[in-house]
Design a protein around this motif. Structure first.
Motif: not given
Length: 175
Positions: A15, A18, A20-25, A95, A121, A123-124
């Motif tokens: 973290e 930077n 992270t899994c923050r913006d991942c699906t 989710k 970065g 994302k998926d």
């Protein structure tokens, strides 16, 4: 020192970079990549958290049962050589009531904590992996003995099970 401290420290280091899994699906939590199993110690930690926070209820029990049926987690895939394949499944917590995983890191299965992005970065799930070396360093003889004692004391038929099966089995022992 908590059993998860090494894993949580590593996550914090990522973290800080930077990563992270923050913006991942969250592909790693779905049937596309997830076959997470828990030991009795991990199961007890999660079950106690769910119970003490009044999250263990009929709706959760039904969601766990539905998850087992949907992904046929109670059916083994034998290779014929005294081994079996792990079934993949979408985590029943993924989710459900929030984006991503609603479980605090302090009670998540070790494997979940060790599976992280390895570059910024993501994302998926395109650049993630399980840090097997970190998991190995986290292991302890003491915890292995505790798991063996729990298996013997509670007469468990399992050393590891998928999350929904482990939780339901643990709940059955509480009755």
């Amino acid at each position: 020192m908590s059993r998860r401290s090494l894993l949580l420290e590593d996550m914090q280091n990522l973290e800080d970079q930077n990563i992270t899994c923050r913006d991942c699906t969250g592909k790693c939590c779905t049937y596309q990549s997830n076959s997470m199993q828990m030991t009795p110690v991990e199961t007890k930690d999660l079950y106690e958290y769910l119970s003490s926070n009044l999250l263990w209820n009929e709706a959760l029990v039904q969601r766990l049962k539905d998850n087992i049926l949907e992904f046929r987690l109670d059916k083994e895939i034998s290779t014929g050589r005294n081994t079996s394949f792990r079934r993949s499944y979408t985590c029943p917590f993924f989710k459900h009531e929030s984006l991503g995983c609603p479980l605090p890191p302090e009670v998540k299965p070790y494997g979940c904590l060790a599976f992280n992005a390895i570059s910024p970065g993501v994302k998926d799930g395109e650049n993630c992996k399980s840090d097997l070396e970190l998991l190995k360093r986290r292991e302890s003889e003491e915890e292995e003995l505790i798991n063996k004692e729990m298996i013997k004391e509670k007469k468990l038929f399992w050393e590891k099970l998928p999350i929904p099966m482990a939780l339901l089995e643990w709940d059955r022992l509480q009755s």
